[in-house]
Design a protein around this motif. Structure first.
Motif, PDB file in Angstrom:
ATOM      1  N   ASN A 275       0.858  -1.189   0.000  1.00 49.85           N
ATOM      2  CA  ASN A 275       0.000   0.000   0.000  1.00 49.85           C
ATOM      3  C   ASN A 275       0.892   1.236   0.000  1.00 49.85           C
ATOM      4  O   ASN A 275       1.645   1.477   0.939  1.00 49.85           O
ATOM      5  CB  ASN A 275      -0.904   0.002   1.232  1.00 49.85           C
ATOM      6  CG  ASN A 275      -1.896  -1.145   1.205  1.00 49.85           C
ATOM      7  OD1 ASN A 275      -2.361  -1.554   0.153  1.00 49.85           O
ATOM      8  ND2 ASN A 275      -2.211  -1.695   2.379  1.00 49.85           N
ATOM      9  N   LEU A 276       0.798   2.015  -1.055  1.00 48.28           N
ATOM     10  CA  LEU A 276       1.708   3.127  -1.296  1.00 48.28           C
ATOM     11  C   LEU A 276       0.955   4.458  -1.311  1.00 48.28           C
ATOM     12  O   LEU A 276      -0.144   4.550  -1.859  1.00 48.28           O
ATOM     13  CB  LEU A 276       2.411   2.917  -2.641  1.00 48.28           C
ATOM     14  CG  LEU A 276       3.320   4.018  -3.168  1.00 48.28           C
ATOM     15  CD1 LEU A 276       4.559   4.171  -2.283  1.00 48.28           C
ATOM     16  CD2 LEU A 276       3.730   3.709  -4.614  1.00 48.28           C
ATOM     17  N   ILE A 277       1.572   5.479  -0.717  1.00 52.39           N
ATOM     18  CA  ILE A 277       1.048   6.844  -0.747  1.00 52.39           C
ATOM     19  C   ILE A 277       2.123   7.746  -1.328  1.00 52.39           C
ATOM     20  O   ILE A 277       3.302   7.629  -0.960  1.00 52.39           O
ATOM     21  CB  ILE A 277       0.676   7.348   0.664  1.00 52.39           C
ATOM     22  CG1 ILE A 277      -0.425   6.484   1.275  1.00 52.39           C
ATOM     23  CG2 ILE A 277       0.233   8.810   0.628  1.00 52.39           C
ATOM     24  CD1 ILE A 277      -0.682   6.786   2.750  1.00 52.39           C
TER      25      ILE A 277
ATOM     26  N   TYR B  50       5.597   6.853   0.560  1.00 50.46           N
ATOM     27  CA  TYR B  50       5.459   6.097   1.802  1.00 50.46           C
ATOM     28  C   TYR B  50       4.949   4.707   1.426  1.00 50.46           C
ATOM     29  O   TYR B  50       3.780   4.563   1.044  1.00 50.46           O
ATOM     30  CB  TYR B  50       4.474   6.786   2.742  1.00 50.46           C
ATOM     31  CG  TYR B  50       4.698   8.282   2.897  1.00 50.46           C
ATOM     32  CD1 TYR B  50       5.239   8.820   4.069  1.00 50.46           C
ATOM     33  CD2 TYR B  50       4.342   9.172   1.871  1.00 50.46           C
ATOM     34  CE1 TYR B  50       5.433  10.186   4.213  1.00 50.46           C
ATOM     35  CE2 TYR B  50       4.545  10.533   2.005  1.00 50.46           C
ATOM     36  CZ  TYR B  50       5.088  11.041   3.169  1.00 50.46           C
ATOM     37  OH  TYR B  50       5.288  12.404   3.303  1.00 50.46           O
ATOM     38  N   ALA B  51       5.800   3.684   1.541  1.00 50.35           N
ATOM     39  CA  ALA B  51       5.438   2.352   1.048  1.00 50.35           C
ATOM     40  C   ALA B  51       5.256   1.341   2.178  1.00 50.35           C
ATOM     41  O   ALA B  51       5.770   1.519   3.276  1.00 50.35           O
ATOM     42  CB  ALA B  51       6.513   1.852   0.085  1.00 50.35           C
ATOM     43  N   HIS B  52       4.502   0.272   1.871  1.00 47.45           N
ATOM     44  CA  HIS B  52       4.266  -0.883   2.740  1.00 47.45           C
ATOM     45  C   HIS B  52       3.306  -0.581   3.899  1.00 47.45           C
ATOM     46  O   HIS B  52       3.347  -1.239   4.938  1.00 47.45           O
ATOM     47  CB  HIS B  52       5.588  -1.450   3.282  1.00 47.45           C
ATOM     48  CG  HIS B  52       6.588  -1.724   2.210  1.00 47.45           C
ATOM     49  ND1 HIS B  52       6.346  -2.614   1.189  1.00 47.45           N
ATOM     50  CD2 HIS B  52       7.826  -1.201   1.979  1.00 47.45           C
ATOM     51  CE1 HIS B  52       7.394  -2.637   0.373  1.00 47.45           C
ATOM     52  NE2 HIS B  52       8.291  -1.784   0.826  1.00 47.45           N
ATOM     53  N   ASN B  53       2.431   0.401   3.715  1.00 42.71           N
ATOM     54  CA  ASN B  53       1.479   0.746   4.775  1.00 42.71           C
ATOM     55  C   ASN B  53       0.496  -0.394   5.040  1.00 42.71           C
ATOM     56  O   ASN B  53       0.084  -1.101   4.128  1.00 42.71           O
ATOM     57  CB  ASN B  53       0.676   1.991   4.380  1.00 42.71           C
ATOM     58  CG  ASN B  53       1.575   3.153   4.007  1.00 42.71           C
ATOM     59  OD1 ASN B  53       2.357   3.617   4.819  1.00 42.71           O
ATOM     60  ND2 ASN B  53       1.467   3.602   2.769  1.00 42.71           N
ATOM     61  N   ASP B  54       0.114  -0.519   6.296  1.00 41.25           N
ATOM     62  CA  ASP B  54      -0.927  -1.476   6.665  1.00 41.25           C
ATOM     63  C   ASP B  54      -2.293  -0.901   6.295  1.00 41.25           C
ATOM     64  O   ASP B  54      -3.127  -1.584   5.722  1.00 41.25           O
ATOM     65  CB  ASP B  54      -0.860  -1.775   8.167  1.00 41.25           C
ATOM     66  CG  ASP B  54      -1.780  -2.926   8.561  1.00 41.25           C
ATOM     67  OD1 ASP B  54      -1.730  -3.972   7.887  1.00 41.25           O
ATOM     68  OD2 ASP B  54      -2.545  -2.770   9.527  1.00 41.25           O
ATOM     69  N   THR B  55      -2.497   0.374   6.634  1.00 42.25           N
ATOM     70  CA  THR B  55      -3.730   1.061   6.245  1.00 42.25           C
ATOM     71  C   THR B  55      -3.358   2.435   5.698  1.00 42.25           C
ATOM     72  O   THR B  55      -2.326   3.009   6.046  1.00 42.25           O
ATOM     73  CB  THR B  55      -4.684   1.256   7.441  1.00 42.25           C
ATOM     74  OG1 THR B  55      -4.017   2.029   8.465  1.00 42.25           O
ATOM     75  CG2 THR B  55      -5.114  -0.067   8.021  1.00 42.25           C
ATOM     76  N   THR B  56      -4.205   2.953   4.816  1.00 41.73           N
ATOM     77  CA  THR B  56      -4.036   4.307   4.284  1.00 41.73           C
ATOM     78  C   THR B  56      -5.245   5.135   4.697  1.00 41.73           C
ATOM     79  O   THR B  56      -6.389   4.663   4.615  1.00 41.73           O
ATOM     80  CB  THR B  56      -3.901   4.290   2.756  1.00 41.73           C
ATOM     81  OG1 THR B  56      -5.031   3.625   2.180  1.00 41.73           O
ATOM     82  CG2 THR B  56      -2.634   3.565   2.331  1.00 41.73           C
TER      83      THR B  56
END
Length: 251
Positions: A178-180, A192-198
């Motif tokens: 999950n990338l922002i 911002y990479a590897h997020n659990d939640t966005t």
């Protein structure tokens, strides 16, 4: 162009924009899936390019080793650089072949641009996107880490490093989870990479220090945040721009 049309364009361009900015972003040391290495910078040779579905000018600039501004100029394309399927673009010249000499040239060009970037604190105040030990530092080596990896715990908050506009939220890029991506003015983008939640959406304005997601292990095998600061698409060492860990920006 209306606001709705602009947002729609950003959504269509997001995947290829993210690809063009992050292809060289992660090191294999963290077990990333790097399928996109099949499209290295300068992988397309020729004096023209025919636009395919899903292409953006950012993506075409990447694979032809060209500047977006130069492609736009010689093809008379105005921002936001909309393209039509089947459109034939003139390139400034044949792309270089993938030789060690060209790789050194590309690395050198990136280093020159990085050196020309504004000095820390000159243009904006960057904040740490998360707290934690630096698991892997930035590297200028071929295939090196083009950001920093911050170790942490699942669910730990992630914050916007500076105010800006969200230009990408998704997980279409394998290996990044999950990338922002947030655009800061005309020259800077943070990733911002590897997020659990966005917790943000495409087109949303965010403030410096605003919570945008939580740390996770999507796209990798351990919990950490991969963070990049890009200046005109060139990766910079985030630790040169961030204040000491635990400190607030002094600028």
């Amino acid at each position: 162009m209306s606001t709705g049309s602009k947002l729609a364009w950003w959504r269509r361009a997001a995947v290829c924009l993210a690809l063009s900015l992050l292809l060289a972003g992660c090191s294999g040391k963290n077990s990333y899936n790097r399928d996109y290495d099949k499209l290295p910078k300068g992988s397309y040779s020729g004096k023209s390019y025919t636009v395919k579905r899903g292409d953006t000018l950012y993506y075409i600039a990447w694979i032809t080793d060209s500047e977006v501004s130069e492609l736009a100029r010689i093809n008379k394309i105005r921002p936001p650089y909309g393209l039509e399927v089947g459109q034939k673009l003139r390139l400034s010249g044949s792309a270089p072949t993938k030789t060690a000499s060209n790789r050194r040239k590309n690395t050198s060009s990136g280093a020159v641009l990085a050196k020309s970037a504004p000095p820390p604190g000159a243009s904006r105040c960057w904040r740490w996107p998360a707290s934690g030990k630096i698991a892997q530092k930035y590297s200028t080596a071929d295939g090196g880490n083009k950001g920093i990896d911050i170790a942490g715990t699942r669910g730990q908050p992630i914050f916007a490093s500076a105010k800006g506009k969200v230009v990408y939220v998704g997980n279409q890029l394998r290996g990044y989870g999950n990338l922002i991506m947030i655009k800061h003015g005309e020259d800077f983008i943070t990733a911002y990479a590897h997020n659990d939640t966005t917790l943000v959406r495409n087109g949303q304005d965010v403030k410096a220090g605003q919570k945008i997601g939580t740390m996770g292990s999507t796209g990798t095998d351990s919990v950490f945040l991969h963070f990049q600061i890009r200046y005109r698409a060139t990766a910079l060492d985030p630790q040169r721009y961030l204040p000491p860990q635990g400190a607030s920006p002094s600028c």
